[in-house]
Scaffold this motif. Sequence first.
Motif, PDB file in Angstrom:
ATOM      1  N   CYS A 192      33.416  53.089 129.482  1.00 16.23           N
ATOM      2  CA  CYS A 192      34.678  53.125 130.233  1.00 16.23           C
ATOM      3  C   CYS A 192      34.802  54.407 131.063  1.00 16.23           C
ATOM      4  O   CYS A 192      35.895  54.749 131.526  1.00 16.23           O
ATOM      5  N   GLY A 193      33.695  55.117 131.222  1.00 16.84           N
ATOM      6  CA  GLY A 193      33.700  56.265 132.111  1.00 16.84           C
ATOM      7  C   GLY A 193      34.087  57.592 131.501  1.00 16.84           C
ATOM      8  O   GLY A 193      34.253  58.583 132.217  1.00 16.84           O
ATOM      9  N   ILE A 194      34.216  57.670 130.168  1.00 16.60           N
ATOM     10  CA  ILE A 194      34.517  58.943 129.514  1.00 16.60           C
ATOM     11  C   ILE A 194      33.267  59.818 129.544  1.00 16.60           C
ATOM     12  O   ILE A 194      32.155  59.347 129.319  1.00 16.60           O
ATOM     13  N   ALA A 195      33.455  61.110 129.801  1.00 13.53           N
ATOM     14  CA  ALA A 195      32.319  62.032 129.915  1.00 13.53           C
ATOM     15  C   ALA A 195      31.585  62.159 128.586  1.00 13.53           C
ATOM     16  O   ALA A 195      32.203  62.371 127.531  1.00 13.53           O
ATOM     17  N   THR A 196      30.267  62.004 128.646  1.00 17.84           N
ATOM     18  CA  THR A 196      29.430  62.127 127.454  1.00 17.84           C
ATOM     19  C   THR A 196      28.204  62.966 127.763  1.00 17.84           C
ATOM     20  O   THR A 196      27.794  63.098 128.910  1.00 17.84           O
ATOM     21  N   ASN A 197      27.637  63.518 126.738  1.00 19.68           N
ATOM     22  CA  ASN A 197      26.338  64.175 126.814  1.00 19.68           C
ATOM     23  C   ASN A 197      25.515  63.577 125.682  1.00 19.68           C
ATOM     24  O   ASN A 197      25.235  62.393 125.698  1.00 19.68           O
ATOM     25  N   ARG A 198      25.150  64.372 124.686  1.00 13.66           N
ATOM     26  CA  ARG A 198      24.555  63.768 123.493  1.00 13.66           C
ATOM     27  C   ARG A 198      25.630  62.995 122.725  1.00 13.66           C
ATOM     28  O   ARG A 198      25.356  61.969 122.113  1.00 13.66           O
ATOM     29  N   ALA A 199      26.849  63.495 122.791  1.00 13.34           N
ATOM     30  CA  ALA A 199      27.991  62.825 122.170  1.00 13.34           C
ATOM     31  C   ALA A 199      29.149  62.842 123.163  1.00 13.34           C
ATOM     32  O   ALA A 199      28.986  63.216 124.323  1.00 13.34           O
ATOM     33  N   ILE A 200      30.341  62.441 122.714  1.00  9.54           N
ATOM     34  CA  ILE A 200      31.520  62.406 123.594  1.00  9.54           C
ATOM     35  C   ILE A 200      32.044  63.828 123.750  1.00  9.54           C
ATOM     36  O   ILE A 200      32.387  64.489 122.768  1.00  9.54           O
ATOM     37  N   ILE A 201      32.125  64.308 124.958  1.00 10.06           N
ATOM     38  CA  ILE A 201      32.517  65.692 125.223  1.00 10.06           C
ATOM     39  C   ILE A 201      34.021  65.864 124.993  1.00 10.06           C
ATOM     40  O   ILE A 201      34.837  65.109 125.538  1.00 10.06           O
ATOM     41  N   VAL A 202      34.374  66.872 124.163  1.00  5.20           N
ATOM     42  CA  VAL A 202      35.786  67.155 123.870  1.00  5.20           C
ATOM     43  C   VAL A 202      36.058  68.636 124.073  1.00  5.20           C
ATOM     44  O   VAL A 202      35.150  69.468 124.070  1.00  5.20           O
ATOM     45  N   ASP A 203      37.359  68.976 124.240  1.00  6.66           N
ATOM     46  CA  ASP A 203      37.754  70.381 124.361  1.00  6.66           C
ATOM     47  C   ASP A 203      38.195  70.913 122.996  1.00  6.66           C
ATOM     48  O   ASP A 203      37.948  70.276 121.958  1.00  6.66           O
ATOM     49  N   ASP A 204      38.857  72.063 122.976  1.00  2.00           N
ATOM     50  CA  ASP A 204      39.240  72.697 121.717  1.00  2.00           C
ATOM     51  C   ASP A 204      40.341  71.954 120.974  1.00  2.00           C
ATOM     52  O   ASP A 204      40.657  72.309 119.834  1.00  2.00           O
ATOM     53  N   TYR A 205      40.945  70.958 121.612  1.00  5.41           N
ATOM     54  CA  TYR A 205      41.956  70.136 120.944  1.00  5.41           C
ATOM     55  C   TYR A 205      41.490  68.693 120.828  1.00  5.41           C
ATOM     56  O   TYR A 205      42.302  67.784 120.674  1.00  5.41           O
ATOM     57  N   MET A 206      40.185  68.479 120.916  1.00  4.92           N
ATOM     58  CA  MET A 206      39.517  67.196 120.724  1.00  4.92           C
ATOM     59  C   MET A 206      39.869  66.177 121.794  1.00  4.92           C
ATOM     60  O   MET A 206      39.725  64.971 121.602  1.00  4.92           O
ATOM     61  N   ARG A 207      40.319  66.652 122.975  1.00  6.84           N
ATOM     62  CA  ARG A 207      40.631  65.753 124.082  1.00  6.84           C
ATOM     63  C   ARG A 207      39.365  65.393 124.842  1.00  6.84           C
ATOM     64  O   ARG A 207      38.528  66.258 125.115  1.00  6.84           O
ATOM     65  N   THR A 208      39.231  64.119 125.202  1.00  4.85           N
ATOM     66  CA  THR A 208      38.122  63.688 126.042  1.00  4.85           C
ATOM     67  C   THR A 208      38.521  63.847 127.506  1.00  4.85           C
ATOM     68  O   THR A 208      39.607  64.349 127.821  1.00  4.85           O
ATOM     69  N   SER A 209      37.671  63.383 128.390  1.00  2.00           N
ATOM     70  CA  SER A 209      37.975  63.481 129.818  1.00  2.00           C
ATOM     71  C   SER A 209      39.002  62.455 130.267  1.00  2.00           C
ATOM     72  O   SER A 209      39.491  62.515 131.400  1.00  2.00           O
ATOM     73  N   ALA A 210      39.347  61.497 129.406  1.00  2.31           N
ATOM     74  CA  ALA A 210      40.325  60.460 129.748  1.00  2.31           C
ATOM     75  C   ALA A 210      41.679  60.787 129.143  1.00  2.31           C
ATOM     76  O   ALA A 210      41.763  61.250 127.995  1.00  2.31           O
TER      77      ALA A 210
END
Length: 714
Positions: free
Chosen positions: A251-269
């Motif tokens: 669905c277009g969420i940013a990934t690398n080896r896993a789903i990329i999250v910030d310091d509050y576990m937010r994804t790019s969506a």
Amino acid sequence: MKKTKLVVVGNGMAGVRCVEEILKLDPERFHITIIGSEPRPNYNRILLSKVLQGNSSMDEIVLNDWSWYKENGIELLAGESVVRIRKEEKIVETASGIKAGYDVLILATGSSPFMPPIDGIRKPGVIAFRNMDDCRVMMDYAVKYRKAAVIGGGLLGLEAARGLLHLGMETEVIHNAPYLMNRQLDLMSAELLRKELEGQGMRFRLNANTESIVGRSRAKGLRFTSGAVLDADLIIVAVGISPNIELARGCGIATNRAIIVDDYMRTSAPDIYAVGECAEHRGIAYGLVAPLYEQGKVLARALCRPDEENAPYTGSIPSAKLKVSGVEMFSVGDIEAETALQSFDGIKGTYKKVTMRGGRICGAILYGDTAESGALLQMVKRGAPASELASAASTSGGGREQDEIIAAMPDRETVCACNAVTKSMILKAVAEEGLETADQVRDRTKASSSCGGCRATVEAIVGFAKRSGAEGMAEKSVPMCGCTESAHHEVKEAIANSDRGWRSPEEAVQALGWRNLSGCDTCMPAIRYYMSLKIVDAGRSLTGEIGRRSFIGLKINVAEDDGAGSPFGYDALCLGGELRRMGETLTFPYPVRAAAASGIHQAVGVLVHDIGLNGSPAGWEIYAAGHSENPVKQGQLLGLVETSGQALELAGACLQLYRERADFLEPMWKWVEREGIVEIREALFDPEARAALFASFASAGGDAFRLEREGVRL
């Protein structure tokens, strides 16, 4: 009020732990739906090896049974796999056609076993070791067949092999490295482990690479690149995991080896978060339970208290404990760094190695005796100087009995890293609730309920508490000086709780039963300081006498941004000036230095001051417990706030908490290490508590230079 719709994709340990934390914080906030691919409730995947080894049943490793979901109003869709996320409509779809709408979506999809590209690896008789179904297959094969092979000599592979031995199968472990668990152990400890497991009946083939799985209709064995062949009726593959990211990527969420999250576990969506093995934080995807639980706690606070300054997730230091019957092993951090300490006892079969970088502890290995694992884990986490090893050795000598080791363990030391349970929490549960067994402690505090690696330590603490009685519950006291048997915390409590209104330190020491009624240069300044806190708290006035040891001035260094007239630089000047105005008239336990900077390129050393305020694009970063002299300490992040007013409140509240809780002459960095940065953050992120602390800080500063109207002499 209409509840927010929360959907959790994944019924594993990370996702459900996040839900548990949400229910603790705000049980009425969300309507929760959990979708899990397995047709069963949440269970402890880490304890599957204990099921194979006969130490637990399938039912005993269930963490939350069917009734838990019902009691908490959670809709569980078990045996359903989500195949699509429609972000624009905020809907998830399952393979069976179920559609669930969400306001907030948490992806806790976990990971799948990595299956290397070996010819024949998909044949019947080749399985991974990942879930309850895999356990049942292994049990069924053990009834019909005798020979098994495990590809992978890491933690999971050895646990699987030990389970197969228990089931009666001849088991050989194939590993492509020169020694076992090469990511967690060194050669010495790995050889000790190999000899122990060989004594239990396990066989090993090291430096071996599998070329293909032999057999026509099903697996019959392995062929190696050397040309050798090993007969095997069952082959277990345990060479690693692959994060499940297909759903997010689709669905277009940013990934690398896993789903990329910030310091509050937010994804790019928007409104989509990720926790657990499927999440990649600062380039790292964790596969151990303690980091996953830490992530879940951070996310729960972010969702339940969105208007507060919640502590971010800053990463974890992975550690591992081997859970093979009869073997105690612990590993943490960078084990390939310079050796700081190494010891081996051939008679007891124990081995210890501690590593360092730049004179600071960064890794450790324990084999045969893991009683020090909690202390070493904390040393690695805070980057303790290697010199602490000498003092630690003097208090935990190998010849002492178990009770002495437990008695020497600090009350705040973490025993169960997975669930953040300390020694004092276990002692409190035993004392207040009359618990008598490690199982009861586990049910009450969750200590040892996850990986089980701390079970032996929990049992030792429970035994110590039962044998020691009330004396074992008391905090160990070190007299503040030779004039008294009272420790700092006892004197502070006595002064704070006194309603007699002592008017001088001499009057206080007489009431407190000092042996030397004149006191000394050690205790009298401390009593003056503790009395000053009591007087201000009571609304009475005092005189701060500049130059006395009980009065410490607060120094603020402020730098403008490169653009001298920028609003942000002006804010930094105002913020630093206001903090200086409020703090420079106050007494502190130890000299306090602060720095405020309008950007990351300033040279005022924000990270090596007791309090550091740093401007950033997102607002203000507040750091605490930095130290620029020996030992050098980098400040730890307290929080990120949007405005300079919020920054002043958080910094002032932290300083007030330090004034109230620290011992006299205890530097802030030592206080933070003793209290724990997590506990300090939790105290400061309660809005009411933070506001009250800041109000005390502000009013104390205003009272500092008033005349002594009541004749109080300090």
